[in-house]
Design an enzyme around this catalytic site. Structure first.
Site, PDB file in Angstrom:
ATOM      1  N   ARG A  48       5.243  51.257 -87.059  1.00  0.00           N
ATOM      2  CA  ARG A  48       6.249  52.070 -86.382  1.00  0.00           C
ATOM      3  C   ARG A  48       7.506  52.331 -87.212  1.00  0.00           C
ATOM      4  O   ARG A  48       8.345  53.142 -86.817  1.00  0.00           O
ATOM      5  CB  ARG A  48       6.638  51.402 -85.059  1.00  0.00           C
ATOM      6  CG  ARG A  48       5.748  51.742 -83.862  1.00  0.00           C
ATOM      7  CD  ARG A  48       5.972  53.157 -83.358  1.00  0.00           C
ATOM      8  NE  ARG A  48       7.389  53.497 -83.325  1.00  0.00           N
ATOM      9  CZ  ARG A  48       8.238  53.104 -82.406  1.00  0.00           C
ATOM     10  NH1 ARG A  48       7.834  52.400 -81.396  1.00  0.00           N
ATOM     11  NH2 ARG A  48       9.504  53.436 -82.476  1.00  0.00           N
TER      12      ARG A  48
ATOM     13  N   ARG B 256       5.379  45.832 -79.354  1.00  0.00           N
ATOM     14  CA  ARG B 256       6.261  45.047 -80.225  1.00  0.00           C
ATOM     15  C   ARG B 256       5.892  43.590 -80.408  1.00  0.00           C
ATOM     16  O   ARG B 256       6.412  42.939 -81.306  1.00  0.00           O
ATOM     17  CB  ARG B 256       7.707  45.160 -79.723  1.00  0.00           C
ATOM     18  CG  ARG B 256       8.313  46.502 -80.101  1.00  0.00           C
ATOM     19  CD  ARG B 256       9.647  46.701 -79.457  1.00  0.00           C
ATOM     20  NE  ARG B 256       9.510  46.772 -78.011  1.00  0.00           N
ATOM     21  CZ  ARG B 256      10.504  46.997 -77.179  1.00  0.00           C
ATOM     22  NH1 ARG B 256      11.714  47.146 -77.646  1.00  0.00           N
ATOM     23  NH2 ARG B 256      10.304  47.068 -75.882  1.00  0.00           N
TER      24      ARG B 256
ATOM     25  N   TYR C 280      13.253  58.104 -63.077  1.00  0.00           N
ATOM     26  CA  TYR C 280      13.910  58.354 -64.371  1.00  0.00           C
ATOM     27  C   TYR C 280      14.522  59.754 -64.431  1.00  0.00           C
ATOM     28  O   TYR C 280      15.628  59.942 -64.934  1.00  0.00           O
ATOM     29  CB  TYR C 280      12.898  58.214 -65.515  1.00  0.00           C
ATOM     30  CG  TYR C 280      12.520  56.780 -65.841  1.00  0.00           C
ATOM     31  CD1 TYR C 280      13.422  55.932 -66.481  1.00  0.00           C
ATOM     32  CD2 TYR C 280      11.268  56.273 -65.526  1.00  0.00           C
ATOM     33  CE1 TYR C 280      13.079  54.626 -66.795  1.00  0.00           C
ATOM     34  CE2 TYR C 280      10.914  54.973 -65.833  1.00  0.00           C
ATOM     35  CZ  TYR C 280      11.827  54.153 -66.469  1.00  0.00           C
ATOM     36  OH  TYR C 280      11.494  52.864 -66.770  1.00  0.00           O
TER      37      TYR C 280
ATOM     38  N   ARG D 206       0.766  46.637 -71.795  1.00  0.00           N
ATOM     39  CA  ARG D 206       1.599  46.625 -73.006  1.00  0.00           C
ATOM     40  C   ARG D 206       1.040  45.699 -74.084  1.00  0.00           C
ATOM     41  O   ARG D 206       1.794  45.084 -74.822  1.00  0.00           O
ATOM     42  CB  ARG D 206       3.041  46.209 -72.687  1.00  0.00           C
ATOM     43  CG  ARG D 206       3.801  47.217 -71.866  1.00  0.00           C
ATOM     44  CD  ARG D 206       4.406  48.293 -72.769  1.00  0.00           C
ATOM     45  NE  ARG D 206       5.058  49.318 -71.983  1.00  0.00           N
ATOM     46  CZ  ARG D 206       6.366  49.316 -71.707  1.00  0.00           C
ATOM     47  NH1 ARG D 206       7.140  48.392 -72.179  1.00  0.00           N
ATOM     48  NH2 ARG D 206       6.876  50.277 -70.983  1.00  0.00           N
TER      49      ARG D 206
ATOM     50  N   ASP E 212       2.990  57.040 -73.405  1.00  0.00           N
ATOM     51  CA  ASP E 212       4.062  56.647 -72.495  1.00  0.00           C
ATOM     52  C   ASP E 212       4.023  57.546 -71.268  1.00  0.00           C
ATOM     53  O   ASP E 212       3.542  58.685 -71.344  1.00  0.00           O
ATOM     54  CB  ASP E 212       5.434  56.735 -73.168  1.00  0.00           C
ATOM     55  CG  ASP E 212       6.475  55.960 -72.372  1.00  0.00           C
ATOM     56  OD1 ASP E 212       6.558  54.728 -72.534  1.00  0.00           O
ATOM     57  OD2 ASP E 212       7.174  56.578 -71.535  1.00  0.00           O
TER      58      ASP E 212
HETATM   59  O1  CP3 Z   1       0.098  49.017 -72.102  1.00  0.00           O
HETATM   60  C1  CP3 Z   1      -0.041  49.491 -73.240  1.00  0.00           C
HETATM   61  O2  CP3 Z   1      -0.277  48.784 -74.235  1.00  0.00           O
HETATM   62  C2  CP3 Z   1      -0.021  51.009 -73.424  1.00  0.00           C
HETATM   63  C3  CP3 Z   1       1.233  51.568 -73.742  1.00  0.00           C
HETATM   64  C4  CP3 Z   1       2.300  51.883 -72.736  1.00  0.00           C
HETATM   65  C5  CP3 Z   1       3.619  52.164 -73.160  1.00  0.00           C
HETATM   66  N1  CP3 Z   1       4.338  52.590 -72.106  1.00  0.00           N
HETATM   67  C6  CP3 Z   1       4.087  52.052 -74.550  1.00  0.00           C
HETATM   68  C7  CP3 Z   1       5.515  51.810 -74.780  1.00  0.00           C
HETATM   69  C8  CP3 Z   1       2.272  52.087 -71.356  1.00  0.00           C
HETATM   70  C9  CP3 Z   1       1.113  51.894 -70.392  1.00  0.00           C
HETATM   71  C10 CP3 Z   1       3.567  52.533 -70.973  1.00  0.00           C
HETATM   72  C11 CP3 Z   1       3.923  52.936 -69.607  1.00  0.00           C
HETATM   73  C12 CP3 Z   1       5.327  52.912 -69.212  1.00  0.00           C
HETATM   74  N2  CP3 Z   1       6.417  53.428 -69.878  1.00  0.00           N
HETATM   75  C13 CP3 Z   1       5.771  52.453 -67.953  1.00  0.00           C
HETATM   76  C14 CP3 Z   1       4.894  51.895 -66.883  1.00  0.00           C
HETATM   77  C15 CP3 Z   1       4.488  50.507 -67.193  1.00  0.00           C
HETATM   78  C16 CP3 Z   1       5.596  49.473 -67.059  1.00  0.00           C
HETATM   79  O3  CP3 Z   1       5.892  48.836 -68.061  1.00  0.00           O
HETATM   80  O4  CP3 Z   1       6.125  49.334 -65.951  1.00  0.00           O
HETATM   81  C17 CP3 Z   1       7.163  52.643 -67.904  1.00  0.00           C
HETATM   82  C18 CP3 Z   1       8.093  52.265 -66.766  1.00  0.00           C
HETATM   83  C19 CP3 Z   1       7.551  53.277 -69.114  1.00  0.00           C
HETATM   84  C20 CP3 Z   1       8.908  53.732 -69.531  1.00  0.00           C
HETATM   85  C21 CP3 Z   1       9.312  53.025 -70.762  1.00  0.00           C
HETATM   86  N3  CP3 Z   1       8.861  53.358 -72.028  1.00  0.00           N
HETATM   87  C22 CP3 Z   1      10.123  51.855 -70.882  1.00  0.00           C
HETATM   88  C23 CP3 Z   1      10.807  51.147 -69.745  1.00  0.00           C
HETATM   89  C24 CP3 Z   1      10.151  51.503 -72.254  1.00  0.00           C
HETATM   90  C25 CP3 Z   1      10.777  50.294 -72.884  1.00  0.00           C
HETATM   91  C26 CP3 Z   1      11.998  50.546 -73.679  1.00  0.00           C
HETATM   92  C27 CP3 Z   1      12.248  49.368 -74.607  1.00  0.00           C
HETATM   93  O5  CP3 Z   1      12.428  49.613 -75.804  1.00  0.00           O
HETATM   94  O6  CP3 Z   1      12.256  48.227 -74.138  1.00  0.00           O
HETATM   95  C28 CP3 Z   1       9.363  52.457 -72.930  1.00  0.00           C
HETATM   96  C29 CP3 Z   1       9.077  52.469 -74.364  1.00  0.00           C
HETATM   97  C30 CP3 Z   1       7.736  51.978 -74.725  1.00  0.00           C
HETATM   98  N4  CP3 Z   1       6.571  52.428 -74.176  1.00  0.00           N
HETATM   99  C31 CP3 Z   1       7.443  51.022 -75.731  1.00  0.00           C
HETATM  100  C32 CP3 Z   1       6.056  50.924 -75.787  1.00  0.00           C
HETATM  101  C33 CP3 Z   1       5.236  50.102 -76.728  1.00  0.00           C
HETATM  102  C34 CP3 Z   1       8.473  50.294 -76.598  1.00  0.00           C
HETATM  103  C35 CP3 Z   1       8.991  51.243 -77.629  1.00  0.00           C
HETATM  104  C36 CP3 Z   1       8.909  50.707 -79.027  1.00  0.00           C
HETATM  105  O7  CP3 Z   1       7.978  49.984 -79.398  1.00  0.00           O
HETATM  106  O8  CP3 Z   1       9.810  51.104 -79.802  1.00  0.00           O
END
Ligand code: CP3
Length: 367
Positions: free
Chosen positions: A50, A41, A161, A37, A86
């Protein structure tokens, strides 16, 4: 099949990078570092880009996804980019109704809970992954010698999920389904392995130099359930890229009891969360894997001397493994000061053997 001739691993551009070397088990003078990640953010330039675009729409805009992927590489000087996307993107591209609710996570319009629900899922062969291929190709063209990591969610984490319809604690409904209707579970995980495996293959063929499978919620499983009802499908997902011979990485949270089994599906590197020190993780996987991790994300907000000591300790314990890629034990918390991440990269790249050994000098002294 082999990689396309212009793939950065095939041309040699990334083949001897610190990251690819470490994943393949070759320990260099400098430990490579990137952060799960790292795009997202914590970066003001990400928040700016964004504005007005929904998360999954940003992922499907090749120019935007590429720019967001490159931001942390430019800013921090990390040893890899990870493609901004994602784990639910392949499902969306296959035609499943899903959105990401800010602050919460993926939410599905229709949970998948019965054999009939599974049978009604769309055919993964119909998914059009061209926005992903284009986003990766654009990114790789900008990255030069820095490798791009492609990724996908593992079938269990995605199913957790899908069955719930959204984020859940302990993933109770999914774990019930695996026992109450093993056939529906088999059909569901087979479907997810296919769609997530295709997503991963798209990224590798388009130029990713390594592939990481995220099984984030594996910590909710017993060893028996993991080995019998989850690991075979993770292995099936990775079958989609195995012929391409890129380094494979497998990561989970709370995975201490199954680290050996996660390695056992056939990967080069195992990602470790912050709960198990890397020297202990190395014992558990039997000293056969590269280890990735495992700075505690909570430490990023601690005073610098505390964080510095922790990072050096992670490097010292990581030295037990055949090779080590420094990372966090899970993703960058959104409120992290990005300058702290840059400072961690500088520390990892400049750390001397004396500094690393020094941090262990008082080991065993109880406060
Ligand atoms: O690592 C990186 O920089 C690459 C980007 C990446 C994202 N999601 C971007 C993202 C990766 C590798 C993921 C994988 C992902 N998504 C996982 C596995 C990794 C982990 O964290 O365990 C999981 C479980 C998800 C599902 C998911 N997507 C969640 C739990 C969330 C968070 C929701 C929140 O707002 O807190 C997301 C959204 C997400 N995916 C964001 C990002 C940057 C945040 C959304 C935003 O910026 O508005």
């Amino acid at each position: 099949m082999t990689l396309p001739a212009d793939h950065p691993l095939a041309t040699g551009r990334t083949a001897s990078s610190r990251l690819v070397s470490a994943y393949r088990g070759v320990r260099g003078d400098v430990t490579p570092v990137w952060f799960m990640r790292q795009a997202g953010r914590s970066l003001p330039e990400y928040r700016e880009l964004r504005v007005g675009t929904r998360m999954l729409d940003a992922c499907l805009d090749p120019a935007l996804a590429s720019e967001i992927t490159l931001q942390p590489v430019r800013r921090h000087g990390v040893d890899a980019g990870i493609f901004f996307s994602d784990i639910v993107i392949p499902l969306k591209l296959a035609g499943v109704a899903v959105e990401i609710e800010p602050g919460r996570g993926p939410v599905f319009a229709a949970p998948v809970r019965t054999a009939a629900d599974v049978a009604a899922l769309p055919d993964p062969a119909d998914a059009d992954f061209s926005p992903i291929a284009e986003g990766v190709a654009r990114t790789v063209a900008e990255l030069g010698d820095t490798p791009l990591i492609g990724f996908a969610g593992a079938p269990f984490t995605i199913a957790a999920y899908l069955v719930e319809g959204g984020p859940s604690k302990d993933h109770i409904r999914a774990r019930t389904l695996m026992h109450s209707d093993p056939e529906a579970w088999h059909a569901l995980l087979t479907w997810v392995a296919e769609v997530t495996g295709r997503f991963l293959r798209t990224q590798v063929l388009a130029g990713a130099s390594a592939a990481q499978l995220f099984d984030s919620w594996v910590g909710s499983l017993s060893r028996a359930d993991y080995s019998g009802r989850v690991a075979p499908y993770s292995a099936a997902a990775l079958e989609h890229v195995r012929d391409l011979d890129v380094p494979l990485v497998h990561f989970g949270v709370g995975s201490g009891d199954v680290l050996d089994l996660m390695h056992g599906i056939g990967v080069d590197a195992v990602g470790v969360d912050w709960r198990v020190p890397l020297d202990e993780a190395d014992r558990r996987v039997g000293a056969r894997a590269t280890l990735q991790g495992n700075v505690d994300p909570a430490m990023l907000a601690a005073p610098w001397p505390v964080l510095e000591r922790h990072v050096l300790d992670v490097l010292r314990r990581g030295a037990s493994a055949r090779a080590h890629v420094l990372n966090l034990g899970h993703g960058v918390p959104p409120e992290t000061d990005p300058d702290v991440l840059t400072r961690v990269v500088e520390l990892v790249h400049s750390a001397t053997a004396e500094q690393i050994a020094g941090v262990g000098a008082d080991e065993g002294v109880q406060p």
